[in-house]
Write a protein that holds these residues in place. Structure first.
Motif, PDB file in Angstrom:
ATOM      1  N   GLY A 187      44.528  -0.105  19.447  1.00 20.04           N
ATOM      2  CA  GLY A 187      45.497   0.824  19.133  1.00 20.04           C
ATOM      3  C   GLY A 187      46.993   0.261  19.082  1.00 20.04           C
ATOM      4  N   TYR A 188      47.179  -0.966  18.565  1.00 12.77           N
ATOM      5  CA  TYR A 188      48.394  -1.708  18.371  1.00 12.77           C
ATOM      6  C   TYR A 188      48.952  -1.713  19.741  1.00 12.77           C
ATOM      7  CZ  TYR A 188      47.355  -0.870  13.595  1.00 12.77           C
ATOM      8  OH  TYR A 188      46.838  -0.845  12.349  1.00 12.77           O
ATOM      9  N   ASP A 189      48.464  -1.876  20.850  1.00  9.26           N
ATOM     10  CA  ASP A 189      49.013  -2.007  22.056  1.00  9.26           C
ATOM     11  C   ASP A 189      49.526  -3.585  22.275  1.00  9.26           C
ATOM     12  OD1 ASP A 189      49.358  -2.490  25.166  1.00  9.26           O
ATOM     13  OD2 ASP A 189      48.298  -0.703  25.476  1.00  9.26           O
ATOM     14  N   LEU A 190      50.776  -3.686  22.616  1.00  9.97           N
ATOM     15  CA  LEU A 190      51.166  -5.094  22.648  1.00  9.97           C
ATOM     16  C   LEU A 190      51.759  -5.666  24.106  1.00  9.97           C
ATOM     17  CD1 LEU A 190      53.577  -4.933  19.428  1.00  9.97           C
ATOM     18  CD2 LEU A 190      51.520  -5.945  19.602  1.00  9.97           C
ATOM     19  N   SER A 191      50.937  -5.111  24.937  1.00  8.04           N
ATOM     20  CA  SER A 191      51.120  -5.319  26.271  1.00  8.04           C
ATOM     21  C   SER A 191      50.346  -6.610  26.739  1.00  8.04           C
ATOM     22  CB  SER A 191      51.092  -4.077  27.333  1.00  8.04           C
ATOM     23  OG  SER A 191      49.877  -3.433  27.334  1.00  8.04           O
ATOM     24  N   ILE A 192      50.787  -7.751  27.191  1.00 10.11           N
ATOM     25  CA  ILE A 192      49.886  -8.732  27.276  1.00 10.11           C
ATOM     26  C   ILE A 192      48.813  -8.644  28.664  1.00 10.11           C
ATOM     27  CG2 ILE A 192      51.460  -9.658  29.508  1.00 10.11           C
ATOM     28  CD1 ILE A 192      50.926 -12.471  28.260  1.00 10.11           C
ATOM     29  N   ASN A 193      48.996  -7.474  29.371  1.00  7.09           N
ATOM     30  CA  ASN A 193      47.839  -7.287  30.245  1.00  7.09           C
ATOM     31  C   ASN A 193      46.488  -6.692  29.580  1.00  7.09           C
ATOM     32  OD1 ASN A 193      49.266  -8.290  32.484  1.00  7.09           O
ATOM     33  ND2 ASN A 193      50.032  -6.197  32.712  1.00  7.09           N
ATOM     34  N   LYS A 194      46.727  -6.287  28.398  1.00 15.61           N
ATOM     35  CA  LYS A 194      45.615  -5.584  27.634  1.00 15.61           C
ATOM     36  C   LYS A 194      44.613  -6.582  27.003  1.00 15.61           C
ATOM     37  CE  LYS A 194      44.499  -1.529  25.804  1.00 15.61           C
ATOM     38  NZ  LYS A 194      44.311  -0.300  26.676  1.00 15.61           N
ATOM     39  N   TYR A 195      45.156  -7.805  26.959  1.00 12.38           N
ATOM     40  CA  TYR A 195      44.241  -9.254  26.346  1.00 12.38           C
ATOM     41  C   TYR A 195      44.188 -10.157  27.406  1.00 12.38           C
ATOM     42  CZ  TYR A 195      46.141  -6.551  22.288  1.00 12.38           C
ATOM     43  OH  TYR A 195      46.482  -5.519  21.587  1.00 12.38           O
TER      44      TYR A 195
END
Length: 501
Positions: free
Chosen positions: A453-461
């Motif tokens: 969903g175009y999430d750009l928070s580093i914790n997502k990855y």
């Protein structure tokens, strides 16, 4: 780097203002700036006159000279004043009372009316300036202090002004205007400005990003800047900055002037409004725009709303960067963390724009204490290139944990500092291919970003490595407690016997 002696001189000047009744830090900086300008005007003409003398042109008078022969008519007092009395090297030798009256009524009025294309950008923002020094002895002390500074050395004076700006921030007054210098320097190093760039900060404040860019160019393109065309571009057309605060425009213009940028394109305007019509103009944008929450749709330029329907300034500024950059233009901007993962339509649309229509290159997450003691907000740096055709392949994420200073309100220097590593790795992204999600930095394919969903928070990855912890069995722990209890009981018994209780 300024020496201890110069720091002591500036501290003494600063103290003179405070003991003279000017206690607001930004007022001190403004008044000091006015006097710097008065001295710089005279020093520049003294140098021209010395050159003419050396060439045997004793009666030569430059038609563009600021201080002419004869008298100047003061429109405020309706009196004629000798131009010579307006010059620093003359009025500083007057008696305290005469110097005070001359500077307050004549020199100050003169510099407020000096604005023209032949002077500096700074002089264009003098109209609403106010002279606040109220006592002759305060002016004498400050003038004597400034006289000791070598204002012909622009590099030194640039450092002096940076130190003065630092004192403004340290005082806790108006510190919100100043992005930490080491963070600005890191962003400039990441973007590596070139001599043919056209650089803009649409929320310039004290012009920190523009000044650091100028310093970077002088340090890395010394020979190229000796060429007339490049030097002219550096002094006039390379740097642009916008702000709504007249004080910031004056301070920022002086900051640039002291770093060799005499006539930048500094404009008083609201960058997000219809006042700003710049489109496809710049090759590089560097900024820390205000995160002021929301604003009225009526004042926002419709071209920005076309990209993201929002009232949030942090999203509108990203839209503005994209509009102002020419194709191939680059941007590095500080944003609050909410830009990276916010769920509103505006948040999602601006991230989709960066990923799908432009070329998003990096997301550098910074620790929340970077802007202390003024704010504890978590921030990140977005780096992208304008293409209007996409091009995002892999996005580089970096989890910056330390910036060389403690993350509390004191912000004391410490050994831990990720900034050199950030710069080195960004300049060699090919080597990041082998990094894992457990590392401090890594690359994420654009397809995965779209899937999430175009999430750009580093914790997502990030992958958090879980370490299995083996705990002792309860009976072992209980046995150890019982043994300790027995030792304590025996010690108490021995102590009682010793005291014969």
């Amino acid at each position: 780097m300024i020496t201890g002696k110069i720091k002591s001189q500036i501290d003494a000047i600063w103290k003179s203002f405070w003991t003279g009744g000017i206690s607001n830090s930004i007022d001190v900086l403004e008044q000091m700036t006015y006097l710097f300008f008065m001295k710089m005007l005279d020093d520049a003409q003294l140098n021209q006159e010395a050159t003419a003398q050396a060439m045997g042109l004793k009666d030569f008078e430059d038609p563009k000279a600021v201080f002419k022969k004869g008298n100047w008519h003061n429109p405020d007092t309706n009196k004629d004043v000798p131009y010579s009395n307006l010059r620093w090297n003359v009025f500083r030798q007057f008696t305290p009372e005469k110097m005070f009256d001359t500077v307050r009524f004549d020199v100050f009025t003169f510099i407020k009316n000096i604005s023209n294309d032949e002077t500096s950008a700074y002089s264009r923002f003098m109209n609403d300036a106010v002279f606040l020094i109220q006592q002759p002895r305060t002016l004498v002390k400050v003038v004597e202090g400034i006289q000791e500074l070598d204002m012909n050395d622009r590099d030194t004076m640039g450092d002096v002004y940076e130190y003065v700006l630092g004192k403004m921030a340290e005082s806790g007054t108006n510190g919100q205007f100043r992005t930490p210098r080491h963070i600005i320097r890191m962003m400039v190093e990441l973007m590596q400005p070139k001599v043919d760039d056209r650089i803009c900060d649409p929320a310039m404040g004290t012009a920190g990003f523009l000044v650091e860019s100028a310093k970077y160019l002088k340090a890395n393109y010394t020979q190229e800047l000796l060429k007339k065309q490049n030097l002219t571009h550096f002094r006039t057309g390379m740097f642009s900055g916008f702000d709504t605060d007249p004080k910031m425009l004056r301070i920022g213009s002086m900051n640039l002037m002291l770093n060799g940028v005499d006539n930048p394109n500094i404009v008083a305007q609201d960058s997000l409004s219809n006042q700003n019509t710049k489109e496809s103009t710049y090759t590089l944008c560097l900024a820390n725009p205000p995160f002021s929450g929301s604003l009225d749709h009526d004042v926002v330029n419709p071209t920005l709303l076309a990209m993201t329907r929002t009232k949030k300034t942090e999203l509108l500024f990203i839209s503005l960067f994209i509009r102002m950059l020419e194709l191939g233009g680059r941007c590095a901007s500080i944003v609050p963390d909410g830009v990276l993962f916010g769920n509103s339509t505006g948040h999602k649309s601006i991230r989709k724009e960066l990923v799908d229509k432009q070329c998003l290159q990096a997301v550098i997450s910074m620790p929340s204490g970077v802007f202390k003691p003024y704010a504890g907000v978590s921030t990140a740096i977005l780096i992208f290139t304008k293409t209007d055709k996409g091009g995002t392949d892999k996005v580089w994420f970096y989890d910056m944990k330390a910036d060389g200073f403690s993350l509390d309100d004191k912000r004391n220097p410490i050994a831990d500092n990720d900034i050199p590593d950030v710069i080195a790795r960004f300049k060699n992204l090919t080597a990041e291919e082998n990094r894992t999600r457990k590392d401090q930095s890594f690359l994420v394919p654009v397809e995965e970003i779209r899937e999430k969903g175009y999430d750009l928070s580093i914790n997502k990855y990030k992958e958090v490595e879980k370490v299995k912890v083996e705990y002792e069995k309860p009976e072992v722990v209980l046995g150890r407690i019982e043994a300790l209890q027995k030792e304590i009981s025996e010690a108490i018994k021995d102590f009682k016997e010793m005291l014969k209780i």
